[in-house]
Scaffold this active site. Structure first.
Site, PDB file in Angstrom:
ATOM      1  N   THR A 430      58.372  29.359  23.249  1.00 42.92           N
ATOM      2  CA  THR A 430      58.315  28.895  22.029  1.00 42.92           C
ATOM      3  C   THR A 430      59.256  29.951  21.215  1.00 42.92           C
ATOM      4  O   THR A 430      59.794  30.821  21.551  1.00 42.92           O
ATOM      5  CB  THR A 430      57.025  29.147  21.198  1.00 42.92           C
ATOM      6  OG1 THR A 430      56.092  28.492  21.864  1.00 42.92           O
ATOM      7  CG2 THR A 430      56.909  28.693  19.614  1.00 42.92           C
ATOM      8  N   GLU A 450      56.165  24.163  24.341  1.00 38.10           N
ATOM      9  CA  GLU A 450      54.685  24.834  24.891  1.00 38.10           C
ATOM     10  C   GLU A 450      55.117  25.799  26.229  1.00 38.10           C
ATOM     11  O   GLU A 450      55.811  26.999  25.800  1.00 38.10           O
ATOM     12  CB  GLU A 450      53.923  23.716  25.531  1.00 38.10           C
ATOM     13  CG  GLU A 450      52.636  24.056  26.330  1.00 38.10           C
ATOM     14  CD  GLU A 450      51.844  25.276  25.838  1.00 38.10           C
ATOM     15  OE1 GLU A 450      51.940  25.927  24.746  1.00 38.10           O
ATOM     16  OE2 GLU A 450      51.193  25.855  26.981  1.00 38.10           O
ATOM     17  N   ASP A 472      47.292  22.387  25.532  1.00 35.74           N
ATOM     18  CA  ASP A 472      46.617  22.919  24.688  1.00 35.74           C
ATOM     19  C   ASP A 472      45.232  22.275  24.102  1.00 35.74           C
ATOM     20  O   ASP A 472      44.396  23.004  23.437  1.00 35.74           O
ATOM     21  CB  ASP A 472      47.634  22.921  23.258  1.00 35.74           C
ATOM     22  CG  ASP A 472      48.512  24.265  23.370  1.00 35.74           C
ATOM     23  OD1 ASP A 472      48.471  25.111  24.325  1.00 35.74           O
ATOM     24  OD2 ASP A 472      49.225  24.394  22.310  1.00 35.74           O
ATOM     25  N   GLY A 515      52.053  31.472  22.091  1.00 31.56           N
ATOM     26  CA  GLY A 515      50.845  30.878  22.357  1.00 31.56           C
ATOM     27  C   GLY A 515      49.837  31.421  21.435  1.00 31.56           C
ATOM     28  O   GLY A 515      50.098  31.839  20.277  1.00 31.56           O
TER      29      GLY A 515
HETATM   30  N1  GLU Z   1      51.582  25.482  22.495  1.00 33.54           N
HETATM   31  C1  GLU Z   1      51.443  26.902  21.803  1.00 33.54           C
HETATM   32  C2  GLU Z   1      50.827  26.679  20.460  1.00 33.54           C
HETATM   33  O1  GLU Z   1      50.692  25.619  19.964  1.00 33.54           O
HETATM   34  C3  GLU Z   1      52.833  27.251  21.498  1.00 33.54           C
HETATM   35  C4  GLU Z   1      53.516  27.543  22.373  1.00 33.54           C
HETATM   36  C5  GLU Z   1      53.268  28.750  22.926  1.00 33.54           C
HETATM   37  O2  GLU Z   1      53.888  29.619  22.184  1.00 33.54           O
HETATM   38  O3  GLU Z   1      52.538  29.123  23.841  1.00 33.54           O
HETATM   39  O4  GLU Z   1      49.929  27.235  20.011  1.00 33.54           O
END
Ligand code: GLU
Length: 625
Positions: A430, A450, A472, A515
């Site tokens: 991210t 992601e 997620d 995440g």
């Molecule tokens: N999927 C993560 C979230 O929406 C963002 C991606 C990540 O930084 O892991 O929390």
């Protein structure tokens, strides 16, 4: 600083080292091989990065020097914060293609100087309409797919991308420039290429097996049988052409027509290379899902924390609710008067409590009722705070509170509800950016595909990776789980772009990747800045810890454990060093922030070290001294 702490000393050293490194690089890059005319075989030096810059007139901070430069140029030419944010984000799609891009989604938070309001856009990916509730079960064996390799590198985890629609919506609501103007600098950058740095190379090598598994991805990121070398220029003419196409025809060129059909085809028939051993389950996304996609305008979450108004992202992200609840809990204690050990003990315990409630309640509000008013009420927080023993870590996972029967008293009406904690897959992907303009508008924007490298699948001939955001969703289907798979639903996010106001004016804007660690990174930075009295560069650089109520042990950067592990032991706090099986990095977050000082003074901050350091720029830097 109200008191000196070992963290500050460490941070000061890190800052000095990286500032020195940056100035050395600056000296060696002037009109050097990174100029546009350099032949592709030449080795160049990646552009220099400055982690902190103080000055006036506007600020852009991101993880990447080219992206921040492009955003700053928009500000210089009279664009506002939204114009600059979109140009920066489009550039990140070129230089940070493993973390961001039009194949993904994100959350955009905006403060308008004219109205004094904070508003947000939810650009989260959605599940395809045909996604069955057992999508994460292998139909051939009846067993659940493993998270890795099956789900991570798959069509089944690709959600309908929201990033381009977010850019269009933000420009329409608050921008002064068109989408085609905003994409043009990034298209040029993609065509000319960017200089590969060590972080990019490391991320590519970490993804070797995945990237080599797809013809399209191999062609772009594993050309000639190896990862791009540091100092090489990586060009992405396919992405430049895609940006040009969207510039000419608008977002419709992405959400309808041939490109939409190609995206759906990749999901249904992943373009795997012959001989790859990766299983790559196909997915359910159709061109019709793309045509139906829309962003959602949402009011922000709001809590009052020690006199600051804290605005964040409401569900479908759990960010604003969880950061807000943890702050409300911390506010019950006189943390600013505590020493490091007591303060950090309370930070860890408050995080665990807020995460317990996150797991029980947060999900896409179009599908589940999220009791946001309760979760963010001071009375609920007062009762949750009763669970914190000032001397002893509580057993974890701890149960969520009961949002129906709380009265704010210790030993009062709340009965903890039974529910299993939901475990998260922590990661380091991210990207995040913060922008402020001369008029006082502010943007905080977190965007992602992601996993680092998303699904691993580049859309052939289009130059961008598709997300794997649907990982997620909870991996097991449980009927009462607010984050269970449902067609059309947005999976729960942790992204936490946050803006703090004081007396109605911006005080601090901040956000982070990482995440489920995003929430605690943002929380810890606010806590470091407001409760522990650190400067914002120190608050951002200080070592991090994440307690997400999954286990008794708190995930922490090795530096955090070195500094605080022994002093937190008597409380029963235990730690696991960060770092995971996917990557070679042990960082938690790669944050950005801007602090707003008196007389329009801006302190733009990026990471001094994590993810290779970031690039914080202001329009008119304050003269040194
Ligand atoms: N999927 C993560 C979230 O929406 C963002 C991606 C990540 O930084 O892991 O929390």
């Amino acid at each position: 600083m109200r008191r000196s702490s070992p963290a500050t000393a460490l941070v000061a050293l890190a800052l000095t080292a990286s500032t020195l490194a940056a100035s050395t690089l600056a000296a060696s890059t002037v009109a050097g091989p990174s100029s546009a005319s350099a032949p592709s075989s030449a080795r160049a030096t990646p552009p220099p990065k400055t982690p902190t810059q103080v000055g006036r007139g506007g600020a852009v901070t991101s993880v990447d020097a080219d992206a921040s430069r492009i955003g700053l140029r928009v500000l210089r030419k009279g664009g506002n914060a939204v114009d600059a944010a979109i140009a920066t984000a489009a550039a990140l799609g070129v230089t940070e293609p493993y973390s961001t891009g039009i194949g993904g989604g994100g959350y955009f938070v905006h403060y308008s100087a004219r109205t004094g309001k904070v508003q947000t856009i939810d650009g989260r990916e959605t599940a395809p309409q045909a996604m069955p509730r057992d999508a994460f079960i292998n139909p051939r064996t009846g067993d659940p797919y493993r998270f890795t390799p099956e789900l991570v590198t798959s069509g089944v985890s690709v959600g309908v991308p929201g990033t381009l629609a977010t850019w269009q919506r933000a420009l329409h609501r608050w921008g002064t420039r068109s989408l085609d103007q905003s994409l043009a600098p990034a298209a040029r950058l993609a065509r000319r290429g960017f200089v590969v740095d060590q972080t990019f190379r490391d991320q590519t090598v970490d993804n070797k097996v995945r990237f080599k598994a797809f013809r399209s991805t191999k062609r772009l990121f594993w050309k000639h049988g190896h990862a791009p070398r540091v100092g090489k220029r990586l060009r992405n003419p396919d992405l430049a052409n895609t940006y040009d196409l969207i510039a000419r025809r608008g977002p419709q060129a992405f959400y309808r027509g041939p490109l939409a059909a190609e995206i759906a085809r990749v999901v249904h028939r992943p373009p795997t290379t012959e001989g790859t051993k990766l299983p790559v389950p196909p997915g359910h996304l159709t061109a019709r899902d793309l045509a139906a996609y829309d962003v959602v305008d949402r009011r922000p979450t709001h809590v009052d924390y020690r006199g600051y108004d804290v605005y964040g992202m409401r569900p479908s992200s759990s960010g604003g609710a969880t950061v807000g609840e943890a702050l409300n809990i911390l506010e019950r204690f006189d943390v600013p008067a505590m020493g490091d050990a007591d303060a950090l003990h309370h930070y860890i315990e408050a995080s665990a409590l807020a995460y317990a409630d996150r797991g029980a309640h947060d999900g896409d509000p179009a599908y589940v009722h999220v009791p946001l008013r309760d979760l963010l009420s001071d009375r609920f927080a007062a009762e949750r705070a009763c669970r914190i023993d000032p001397d002893r870590a509580m057993p974890k996972p701890t149960k969520p509170g009961n949002v129906k029967t709380y009265d704010g008293r210790c030993g009062g009406g709340a009965v903890a509800a039974e529910s299993d904690p939901v475990s998260d897959t922590e990661n380091v992907e991210t990207s995040n950016l913060t922008v402020a303009d001369r008029w006082g508008n502010v943007v905080e924007y977190t965007l992602t595909i992601e996993q680092t490298g998303g699904s691993g699948m580049v859309v052939p001939g289009r130059g961008f990776l598709l997300n794997n955001e649907l990982t997620d969703f909870s991996l097991e289907y449980v009927k009462d789980d607010p984050n269970r798979i449902q067609p059309g639903k947005r999976p729960r996010s942790s992204m936490s772009p946050t803006i703090l106001l004081r007396d109605g004016k911006p005080f601090l804007a901040l956000g982070s990747p990482g995440g489920s660690t995003i929430i605690t990174t943002v929380l810890q930075m606010i806590f470091n800045r407001i409760d522990r009295g650190m400067t914002i560069p120190d608050a951002l650089a200080a070592p991090r810890a994440q307690q997400s109520n999954a286990t008794m042990r708190t995930l922490a950067e090795p530096e955090f454990i070195d500094l605080y592990g022994a002093m937190l032991r008597p409380y029963g706090q235990r730690f696991t060093p960060s770092g995971d099986s996917f990557t070679s990095a042990s960082e938690i977050g790669a944050a950005t922030a801007v602090e707003f000082g008196p007389g329009g003074l801006l302190t733009a901050v990026a990471e001094p070290k994590r993810r290779g350091g970031g690039s914080a720029r202001v329009l008119h830097p304050k003269p040194a001294g």
